[in-house]
Design an enzyme around this catalytic site. Structure first.
Site, PDB file in Angstrom:
ATOM      1  N   LEU A 182      -0.304 -30.079 -90.273  1.00  0.00           N
ATOM      2  CA  LEU A 182      -1.747 -30.527 -89.957  1.00  0.00           C
ATOM      3  C   LEU A 182      -2.017 -30.668 -88.485  1.00  0.00           C
ATOM      4  CD1 LEU A 182      -2.360 -34.320 -91.225  1.00  0.00           C
ATOM      5  CD2 LEU A 182      -0.272 -33.393 -90.581  1.00  0.00           C
ATOM      6  N   CYS A 183      -3.432 -30.683 -88.389  1.00  0.00           N
ATOM      7  CA  CYS A 183      -4.125 -30.772 -86.958  1.00  0.00           C
ATOM      8  C   CYS A 183      -3.560 -29.939 -85.910  1.00  0.00           C
ATOM      9  CB  CYS A 183      -4.043 -32.608 -86.713  1.00  0.00           C
ATOM     10  SG  CYS A 183      -5.048 -32.801 -85.341  1.00  0.00           S
ATOM     11  N   HIS A 184      -2.870 -30.488 -85.073  1.00  0.00           N
ATOM     12  CA  HIS A 184      -2.255 -29.489 -84.059  1.00  0.00           C
ATOM     13  C   HIS A 184      -0.608 -29.177 -84.307  1.00  0.00           C
ATOM     14  CE1 HIS A 184      -5.382 -31.487 -81.778  1.00  0.00           C
ATOM     15  NE2 HIS A 184      -5.197 -30.509 -80.860  1.00  0.00           N
TER      16      HIS A 184
END
Length: 284
Positions: A182-184
């Protein structure tokens, strides 16, 4: 220090290094998360299957303007999904590329959140003394049902360029096991294409933290001390990976056995979906 201050805060541990500004932390962090319970009371009791966490082990991101961003694995994006997987009955092992400790963005730790605290208590020794990924590859990954790569800007440092991570991703893709990020964290998916003409994840759809925020608002509010060395979304698209989101809303997406979330806002839901996916596919 005023919470309206948008100037990145110096990190005294490194020359020309910075934490996010007080204002950005007031917008992006909180003492608790949105955790409101588990997705299921069902648990795995077989004792074999585990989750392998690949943690970032390099804290500092070298920005285009010469500054360093003091980053790490984001504690909510790491520990909240893990809480769901642990409570569903799955063991957790942690590995890093170097075998050195996983680094955390402690300025984002939600100190009043019991779910995050529970996961940290269960895993902190593993993050402080992780396996070296190459050693795990030599001994075999057969007992891991899922590969989990947390978010945090530090995932962009070494993971995307690692042949060892490429080989781990190959195993999980070949064996049709779960890959969760998730995210980066999806920066790590670029490793699947190291020393190859094409990335085997080309054609997969994901959600990820938007470039428009990292190169827009995150600079304006002082979350970052300068522009990142490269654009995550752009590089993923160049690898043939399709990005389904344009903003940060807490969205999650599953494409085959790849589960992704767009930001810390997605950590709770991604954790629920990951636990359910594990129980469905590796529940006995």
């Amino acid at each position: 220090m005023s919470t309206q201050d948008r100037t990145p805060t110096p990190d005294p541990s490194e020359d020309n290094a910075f934490y996010p500004s007080p204002y950005s932390l007031s917008q992006y962090t909180a003492p608790t998360t949105n955790f409101d319970g588990l997705a299921t009371e069902e648990t795995y009791t077989g004792g074999r299957w585990k989750v392998l966490v690949i943690a970032a082990d390099e804290r500092y991101m070298h920005m285009r303007n010469g500054t360093f961003f003091s980053t790490g694995n984001h504690p909510v994006e790491t520990l909240l999904p893990l809480h769901h997987m642990i409570e569903a009955g799955y063991g957790v092992d942690v590995a890093t590329i170097s075998g050195g400790p996983g680094k955390f963005e402690w300025w984002a730790y939600p100190r009043q959140d019991e779910a995050v605290r529970s996961a940290w208590d269960a895993t902190k020794e593993s993050f402080k003394a992780p396996h070296r990924l190459s050693a795990l590859l030599e001994s075999g990954l057969e007992d891991y049902a899922a590969l989990f790569i947390p978010g945090g800007h530090a995932a962009m440092n070494g993971l995307p360029f690692s042949p060892d991570l490429r080989d781990a991703l190959d195993f999980f893709l070949r064996e049709d096991r779960l890959i969760i990020t998730l995210c980066h964290g999806p920066a790590a998916l670029l490793a699947a294409g190291v020393d190859r003409a094409t990335n085997p994840l080309s054609g997969y759809r994901i959600v990820v933290f938007p470039d428009s925020l990292d190169f827009g608002a995150n600079l304006e509010i002082g979350y970052l001390p300068g522009e990142m060395p490269w654009k995550l979304g752009q590089r993923l698209r160049e690898a043939g990976i399709e990005i389904a989101n344009e903003d940060m809303s807490g969205a999650t997406l599953r494409d085959r056995n790849l589960l992704t979330g767009d930001s810390p806002l997605a950590a709770h839901q991604l954790g629920k979906e990951s636990a359910l996916a594990l129980l469905e596919q590796f529940g006995n």
